[in-house]
Design a protein around this motif. Structure first.
Motif, PDB file in Angstrom:
ATOM      1  N   ARG A 165       1.080   3.977  -3.128  1.00  0.00           N
ATOM      2  CA  ARG A 165       0.826   5.405  -2.930  1.00  0.00           C
ATOM      3  C   ARG A 165       2.002   6.231  -3.426  1.00  0.00           C
ATOM      4  NH1 ARG A 165       1.851  10.026  -1.515  1.00  0.00           N
ATOM      5  NH2 ARG A 165       3.887   9.161  -0.977  1.00  0.00           N
ATOM      6  N   LEU A 201     -14.460   0.222  -8.461  1.00  0.00           N
ATOM      7  CA  LEU A 201     -13.552   1.374  -8.434  1.00  0.00           C
ATOM      8  C   LEU A 201     -13.064   1.716  -9.848  1.00  0.00           C
ATOM      9  CD1 LEU A 201     -11.895   3.424  -6.779  1.00  0.00           C
ATOM     10  CD2 LEU A 201     -10.179   1.630  -6.437  1.00  0.00           C
ATOM     11  N   GLN A 244       0.831  -1.206   0.000  1.00  0.00           N
ATOM     12  CA  GLN A 244       0.000   0.000   0.000  1.00  0.00           C
ATOM     13  C   GLN A 244       0.869   1.260   0.000  1.00  0.00           C
ATOM     14  OE1 GLN A 244      -2.598   0.596   3.464  1.00  0.00           O
ATOM     15  NE2 GLN A 244      -4.270   0.973   2.048  1.00  0.00           N
ATOM     16  N   HIS A 296     -12.195   0.965   5.157  1.00  0.00           N
ATOM     17  CA  HIS A 296     -12.719   0.878   3.792  1.00  0.00           C
ATOM     18  C   HIS A 296     -12.918   2.241   3.141  1.00  0.00           C
ATOM     19  CE1 HIS A 296     -14.221  -3.539   4.207  1.00  0.00           C
ATOM     20  NE2 HIS A 296     -13.031  -3.351   4.732  1.00  0.00           N
ATOM     21  N   GLY A 297     -12.156   3.221   3.623  1.00  0.00           N
ATOM     22  CA  GLY A 297     -12.091   4.503   2.932  1.00  0.00           C
ATOM     23  C   GLY A 297     -11.153   4.393   1.748  1.00  0.00           C
ATOM     24  N   LEU A 298     -11.210   5.383   0.870  1.00  0.00           N
ATOM     25  CA  LEU A 298     -10.396   5.359  -0.349  1.00  0.00           C
ATOM     26  C   LEU A 298      -9.253   6.362  -0.190  1.00  0.00           C
ATOM     27  CD1 LEU A 298     -10.226   4.226  -3.261  1.00  0.00           C
ATOM     28  CD2 LEU A 298     -11.636   6.159  -3.974  1.00  0.00           C
ATOM     29  N   ASN A 299      -8.049   5.843   0.062  1.00  0.00           N
ATOM     30  CA  ASN A 299      -6.893   6.720   0.269  1.00  0.00           C
ATOM     31  C   ASN A 299      -6.568   7.529  -0.978  1.00  0.00           C
ATOM     32  OD1 ASN A 299      -5.523   6.356   2.963  1.00  0.00           O
ATOM     33  ND2 ASN A 299      -5.686   4.193   2.372  1.00  0.00           N
ATOM     34  N   PRO A 309      -4.217   9.254  -3.522  1.00  0.00           N
ATOM     35  CA  PRO A 309      -2.820   8.932  -3.871  1.00  0.00           C
ATOM     36  C   PRO A 309      -1.819  10.020  -3.455  1.00  0.00           C
ATOM     37  CG  PRO A 309      -4.253   8.569  -5.755  1.00  0.00           C
ATOM     38  CD  PRO A 309      -5.068   9.284  -4.721  1.00  0.00           C
ATOM     39  N   GLU A 310      -2.295  11.222  -3.241  1.00  0.00           N
ATOM     40  CA  GLU A 310      -1.411  12.274  -2.707  1.00  0.00           C
ATOM     41  C   GLU A 310      -1.676  12.418  -1.219  1.00  0.00           C
ATOM     42  OE1 GLU A 310       0.756  14.491  -4.185  1.00  0.00           O
ATOM     43  OE2 GLU A 310       0.346  14.264  -6.326  1.00  0.00           O
ATOM     44  N   GLN A 327      -2.781   5.707   6.494  1.00  0.00           N
ATOM     45  CA  GLN A 327      -3.193   4.990   5.293  1.00  0.00           C
ATOM     46  C   GLN A 327      -3.702   3.588   5.652  1.00  0.00           C
ATOM     47  OE1 GLN A 327      -0.067   4.166   2.326  1.00  0.00           O
ATOM     48  NE2 GLN A 327      -1.443   4.975   0.787  1.00  0.00           N
ATOM     49  N   HIS A 359       1.804   6.831  -6.877  1.00  0.00           N
ATOM     50  CA  HIS A 359       0.590   7.602  -7.202  1.00  0.00           C
ATOM     51  C   HIS A 359      -0.502   6.735  -7.813  1.00  0.00           C
ATOM     52  CE1 HIS A 359       2.714  11.765  -7.026  1.00  0.00           C
ATOM     53  NE2 HIS A 359       3.052  10.974  -6.035  1.00  0.00           N
ATOM     54  N   GLY A 360      -0.443   5.436  -7.512  1.00  0.00           N
ATOM     55  CA  GLY A 360      -1.574   4.570  -7.850  1.00  0.00           C
ATOM     56  C   GLY A 360      -2.675   4.756  -6.825  1.00  0.00           C
ATOM     57  N   LEU A 361      -3.860   4.236  -7.151  1.00  0.00           N
ATOM     58  CA  LEU A 361      -5.023   4.390  -6.275  1.00  0.00           C
ATOM     59  C   LEU A 361      -5.292   3.045  -5.592  1.00  0.00           C
ATOM     60  CD1 LEU A 361      -7.308   6.348  -5.441  1.00  0.00           C
ATOM     61  CD2 LEU A 361      -8.622   5.443  -7.359  1.00  0.00           C
ATOM     62  N   ASN A 362      -4.928   2.949  -4.309  1.00  0.00           N
ATOM     63  CA  ASN A 362      -5.112   1.700  -3.579  1.00  0.00           C
ATOM     64  C   ASN A 362      -6.583   1.334  -3.449  1.00  0.00           C
ATOM     65  OD1 ASN A 362      -2.550   0.514  -2.419  1.00  0.00           O
ATOM     66  ND2 ASN A 362      -2.263   2.641  -1.779  1.00  0.00           N
ATOM     67  N   ARG A 377      -7.625   2.314   5.164  1.00  0.00           N
ATOM     68  CA  ARG A 377      -7.970   1.118   4.390  1.00  0.00           C
ATOM     69  C   ARG A 377      -8.787   0.155   5.232  1.00  0.00           C
ATOM     70  NH1 ARG A 377      -8.401  -3.722   3.511  1.00  0.00           N
ATOM     71  NH2 ARG A 377      -7.689  -3.958   5.657  1.00  0.00           N
ATOM     72  N   PRO A 383      -9.711  -0.093  -1.649  1.00  0.00           N
ATOM     73  CA  PRO A 383      -9.983  -0.213  -0.206  1.00  0.00           C
ATOM     74  C   PRO A 383     -10.048  -1.659   0.287  1.00  0.00           C
ATOM     75  CG  PRO A 383     -11.523   1.309  -1.235  1.00  0.00           C
ATOM     76  CD  PRO A 383     -10.789   0.624  -2.343  1.00  0.00           C
ATOM     77  N   GLU A 384     -10.277  -2.607  -0.615  1.00  0.00           N
ATOM     78  CA  GLU A 384     -10.210  -4.028  -0.231  1.00  0.00           C
ATOM     79  C   GLU A 384      -8.870  -4.596  -0.668  1.00  0.00           C
ATOM     80  OE1 GLU A 384     -12.510  -6.187   1.103  1.00  0.00           O
ATOM     81  OE2 GLU A 384     -14.386  -5.078   1.015  1.00  0.00           O
ATOM     82  N   TRP A 385      -8.367  -5.558   0.079  1.00  0.00           N
ATOM     83  CA  TRP A 385      -7.218  -6.310  -0.379  1.00  0.00           C
ATOM     84  C   TRP A 385      -7.468  -7.782  -0.068  1.00  0.00           C
ATOM     85  CZ3 TRP A 385      -3.400  -3.286   3.268  1.00  0.00           C
ATOM     86  CH2 TRP A 385      -3.566  -3.682   4.592  1.00  0.00           C
ATOM     87  N   ARG A 402     -14.530  12.037  -9.494  1.00  0.00           N
ATOM     88  CA  ARG A 402     -14.622  10.744 -10.170  1.00  0.00           C
ATOM     89  C   ARG A 402     -15.576   9.820  -9.421  1.00  0.00           C
ATOM     90  NH1 ARG A 402     -13.644  11.171 -15.174  1.00  0.00           N
ATOM     91  NH2 ARG A 402     -14.186   8.972 -15.130  1.00  0.00           N
ATOM     92  N   MET A 403     -15.476   9.810  -8.103  1.00  0.00           N
ATOM     93  CA  MET A 403     -16.270   8.858  -7.319  1.00  0.00           C
ATOM     94  C   MET A 403     -17.750   9.229  -7.278  1.00  0.00           C
ATOM     95  SD  MET A 403     -14.119   6.570  -6.675  1.00  0.00           S
ATOM     96  CE  MET A 403     -15.055   5.469  -5.600  1.00  0.00           C
ATOM     97  N   ARG A 445     -15.762   3.505 -11.655  1.00  0.00           N
ATOM     98  CA  ARG A 445     -15.926   4.898 -11.193  1.00  0.00           C
ATOM     99  C   ARG A 445     -14.833   5.788 -11.811  1.00  0.00           C
ATOM    100  NH1 ARG A 445     -20.759   5.981  -9.972  1.00  0.00           N
ATOM    101  NH2 ARG A 445     -19.865   8.036  -9.664  1.00  0.00           N
ATOM    102  N   MET A 446     -13.619   5.268 -11.854  1.00  0.00           N
ATOM    103  CA  MET A 446     -12.500   6.098 -12.313  1.00  0.00           C
ATOM    104  C   MET A 446     -12.524   6.335 -13.820  1.00  0.00           C
ATOM    105  SD  MET A 446     -11.138   7.045  -9.579  1.00  0.00           S
ATOM    106  CE  MET A 446      -9.691   7.919 -10.147  1.00  0.00           C
TER     107      MET A 446
END
Lengths: 177, 177
Positions: free
Chosen positions: A126, A171, A122, B129-132, B134-135, B122, A129-132, B126, A134-136, B174-175, A174-175
């Motif tokens: 970050r 996700l 994670q 279940h929030g969306l981090n 990337p910045e 971060q 600058h990827g978008l993590n 996660r 929320p689930e893994w 976006r979301m 949405r993006m």
């Protein structure tokens, strides 16, 4: 749309690679093109000074990630972190390859679960600058058994993987929607 | 749309709180309703068994986060991690308050930078279940000076904060777009 899934093990029959192939199948069922990039099949040079960037397998890796709208990173958990094989692959890439792209992380551990490696991933994602997502996904112990058809032998594990992939797909939509 | 910004310091003139108020101003400039929830102004009880959930300030915190489409978490960096004051506030909340919501994290450190606390945040986001985003934002040392008008005294710091907030706003659109 295309998702590239990097399988971060250097072992042919790694459970993390089986997990990766199963996730690729789920993504294809949802209409995605899914490319599995196995770091066992693609033997990268060690990152460092010199000619490594021009290596044939590094160019294939770059192309696989560049051409994807989203990425899955899968790793065995070694010493509470990701494999050196996966880290070495990521060292060849920078934020141009990941910026704004949803990233789903998954790990396979000998113990019960392996979330230390996922926490590490994670942070790396970050930084790129990827978008993590929320689930893994973390599988361990007996959850790592797959049938000859490449499906998780344990039904609860299968449902868990499907749920995470569904969140990832949501996700992505949405993006790019 | 509404963004709630939780300022995680228990000091009245904390630089992290000044940073939070500046981010709120930037969000308002971009058309958002921005509620700053200062944990100095709202003295929460300690999380634990008992009546704490029914405490007036806990209900205000719950309402502030529930009513927001996105959240900013700001913390001083203490002992390489987030403040206990902020962690205590988050302990009252669960994934119902964060699921699917973009979250921007920011820290203020006495040293040069303070990204250990941001890594910790971060992981917590996660888990909720929030969306981090990337910045993220880390200010330290002289970057923590704000003018009497509440703006960063250092121009490079101001640009860095604006860039992170812009990425956050893009993610929100976006979301919910």
């Amino acid at each position: 749309m295309k998702v590239t899934l990097i399988a971060g093990s250097n072992r042919e029959q790694a459970s993390s690679t089986q997990l990766t192939r199963y996730m690729a199948r789920l993504l294809e069922e949802q209409g995605f093109e899914a490319e599995v990039f196995s770091l066992y099949e693609h033997q990268l040079p060690l990152y460092g000074p010199g000619e490594a960037y021009g290596h044939e397998e590094v160019l294939k890796l770059s192309q696989a990630v560049k051409s994807a709208q989203a990425v899955v990173l899968t790793t065995p958990e070694y010493h509470s972190s990701i494999s050196g094989v996966l880290k070495n692959a990521l060292d060849f890439l920078n934020s141009e390859y990941f910026e704004g792209k949803p990233v789903l992380s998954a790990s396979s551990a000998g113990g019960t679960v392996g979330v230390s490696s996922l926490g590490t991933l994670q942070g790396i994602v970050r930084n790129l600058h990827g978008l993590n997502c929320p689930e893994w996904i973390s599988i361990g112990s007996d959850q790592r058994k797959f049938t000859d058809e490449g499906e998780p032998a344990d039904q609860a594990t299968e449902l868990r993987i499907r749920k995470a992939v569904d969140t990832f797909v949501h996700l992505i939509h949405r993006m790019y929607g």
